[in-house]
Structures are given as structure tokens and as C-alpha cells.
Design an enzyme around this catalytic site. Structure first.
Site, mmCIF file in Angstrom:
data_model
loop_
_atom_site.group_PDB
_atom_site.id
_atom_site.type_symbol
_atom_site.label_atom_id
_atom_site.label_comp_id
_atom_site.label_asym_id
_atom_site.label_seq_id
_atom_site.Cartn_x
_atom_site.Cartn_y
_atom_site.Cartn_z
ATOM 1 N N CYS A 97 39.985 -6.119 36.087
ATOM 2 C CA CYS A 97 39.130 -6.677 36.963
ATOM 3 C C CYS A 97 37.932 -5.409 37.505
ATOM 4 C CB CYS A 97 39.650 -7.167 38.254
ATOM 5 S SG CYS A 97 38.716 -8.191 39.454
ATOM 6 N N HIS A 175 44.064 -10.538 36.583
ATOM 7 C CA HIS A 175 45.013 -9.813 37.188
ATOM 8 C C HIS A 175 46.354 -9.940 36.433
ATOM 9 C CE1 HIS A 175 42.358 -8.104 40.165
ATOM 10 N NE2 HIS A 175 41.698 -9.134 40.432
ATOM 11 N N GLU A 177 48.469 -7.860 36.721
ATOM 12 C CA GLU A 177 49.476 -6.995 37.396
ATOM 13 C C GLU A 177 49.779 -7.692 38.706
ATOM 14 O OE1 GLU A 177 45.627 -6.421 39.672
ATOM 15 O OE2 GLU A 177 46.201 -7.035 37.862
#
Length: 244
Positions: A97, A175, A177
Site C-alpha cells: 500500500c 493489504h 498483512e
């Protein structure tokens, strides 16, 4: 092996991406650029470490814009220099990002306001399914990047590019993560209000993230595995402690 993890704010957690790097034998050295007490005044002074001290760089997301110098101040210049040096020295870099937008900027691309926000779990159009499954992946961004000169676009959405690769560097707009813990922090720090401004129910975002916990973890691990195969081709897949 050592991995430098750039946490732009205290709510940026590496989640299953960091977990998978550890399983592959990396020790994570995490540096937080903006401390919690400066969350709403992020123009801090920060000295970035030398990329040559590491075997891999992981640059996480942030709630700010790469181009908003009034907000981030001068530390973004230090990060762009670090990412550029890492790429020039052929070090593996994974940008997520904001980290991908910074990587794109450092390598000659640009970042601009997107025509519309992307918030929530969304599929992407992938040209490299072995590395980037179509998703859905979690998105939360108001900006988009242009692919740097000479880089290969690997995925996109209707809003713009979602992933690019150049040398040993990979940038992804989404994202991988994300966990429920991370999303809860984002919502508490103003994300709930922003989501509502775009007609999105924060409770639904949390519920969907909870429901997708295991599939998203496995998808993130697959991305890390593919990234390491391409960035560290001489590292056998069997060297990590398998946890699926």
C-alpha cells in the site's frame, strides 16, 4: 537473514506477512517512523538505517499520502532514498500500500489521488496467479500509483494498478498483512469515520475480516512464498518451517 520492517505508524503490523518471513528464517528488525503520540502530527524527524545491513526490506502501509509533504514532512525523502538504494543494490523489497506507493515513487513512478476510494475485500485482475491470487484482498486506500518505468504490471483493478515487479522489488496496493487486530486499530484511529463517509459499515468490515481470517492468512503466505522464490531464487523452499 535479517529483514528491515518499516512500520510507518504504530498501527502498521506485519501480520501473516511477517509471520511467513520468520518461518522462512528471517529475523525481523522493526522500525516505527511515527510514534503513537504523533499519529495526527506525523511530520517527525527519523533516521532510516542503511539498507545494506539487511537481506530484505518490507515497507508497510500508512494512513497518509506519499505526496502530502505538509503531513509527512521530510522523512519521506529518507525512505525514498532507502528504497532507491536497496533496489540499486539488488536487495529484495516488498512494498505494501503506502510502501508500494513509496517504492513506485522512488523508482520513477508517481502517486496521485484515485478517482474513487477502494475500501474492503475486493478481487483483483492478476496476470501472475502463482504469485498473486485474484483474491479477494483487503483494500484501504484513496490514492493510486503509476507503474515505474521498466517495471512489469502484475495486477490491477478498475481504479488502477494493484501490483508491479521490477528486479527483486514487488509492490502491492492491497493489504496481505491485514488481521482483525490491525483493522480494529485502524478503525479506532479514525478509520470508522472515514469508512462511514464512503457508505461502508465498519462493523461489516470487521465481520468480513473475521470470516476470512484463515483464507486471507493462507493467501498472504502464498504471496510471500512466491515473492521469495523470485527474489531469492537460490533459497530452497524447504528451508522454512512449514505452517499452513
Amino acid at each position: 537473514m535479517r529483514a528491515l520492517v518499516l512500520r510507518h505508524d504504530h498501527a502498521s503490523l506485519s501480520g501473516p506477512v511477517g509471520d511467513r518471513l520468520v518461518q522462512h528464517g528471517f529475523a525481523l528488525d522493526e522500525h516505527t517512523v511515527v510514534p503513537a503520540e504523533r499519529q495526527h502530527d506525523p511530520a517527525v524527524e527519523f533516521d532510516f538505517p542503511a539498507p545494506e545491513e539487511y537481506d530484505l526490506i518490507l515497507a508497510l502501509g500508512a494512513p497518509w499520502s506519499v505526496y502530502d509533504r505538509a503531513a509527512v514532512g521530510t522523512w519521506i525523502d529518507g525512505e525514498l532514498k532507502l528504497l532507491r538504494r536497496a533496489h540499486e543494490r539488488d536487495l529484495p523489497v516488498l512494498g505494501i500500500c503506502f510502501g508500494a506507493q513509496a517504492l513506485a515513487t522512488a523508482l520513477g513512478g508517481s502517486v496521485e489521488r484515485a478517482p474513487r476510494a477502494e475500501i474492503g475485500w475486493m478481487p483483483i485482475r492478476s496476470e501472475a496467479e502463482d504469485l498473486l491470487p485474484a483474491g479477494p484482498w483487503f483494500q484501504w486506500h484513496l490514492d493510486r500509483f503509476t507503474v515505474p518505468p521498466g517495471a512489469e504490471e502484475l495486477a490491477r483493478s478498475r481504479v488502477g494498478p494493484q501490483a508491479f515487479r521490477t528486479g527483486r522489488a514487488l509492490g502491492v496496493q492491497f493489504h496481505p498483512e491485514l488481521t482483525e487486530e490491525t483493522l480494529s486499530q485502524w478503525l479506532d484511529l479514525g478509520g470508522a469515520r472515514q469508512a462511514e463517509e464512503y457508505g461502508i459499515d465498519p462493523a461489516w468490515l470487521l465481520s468480513e475480516t473475521r470470516t476470512r481470517r484463515e483464507e486471507s492468512r493462507q493467501r498472504a503466505h502464498r504471496l510471500v512464498d512466491g515473492f521469495l522464490r523470485s527474489a531469492l531464487p537460490r533459497t530452497p523452499a524447504s528451508t522454512h518451517r512449514t505452517q499452513t
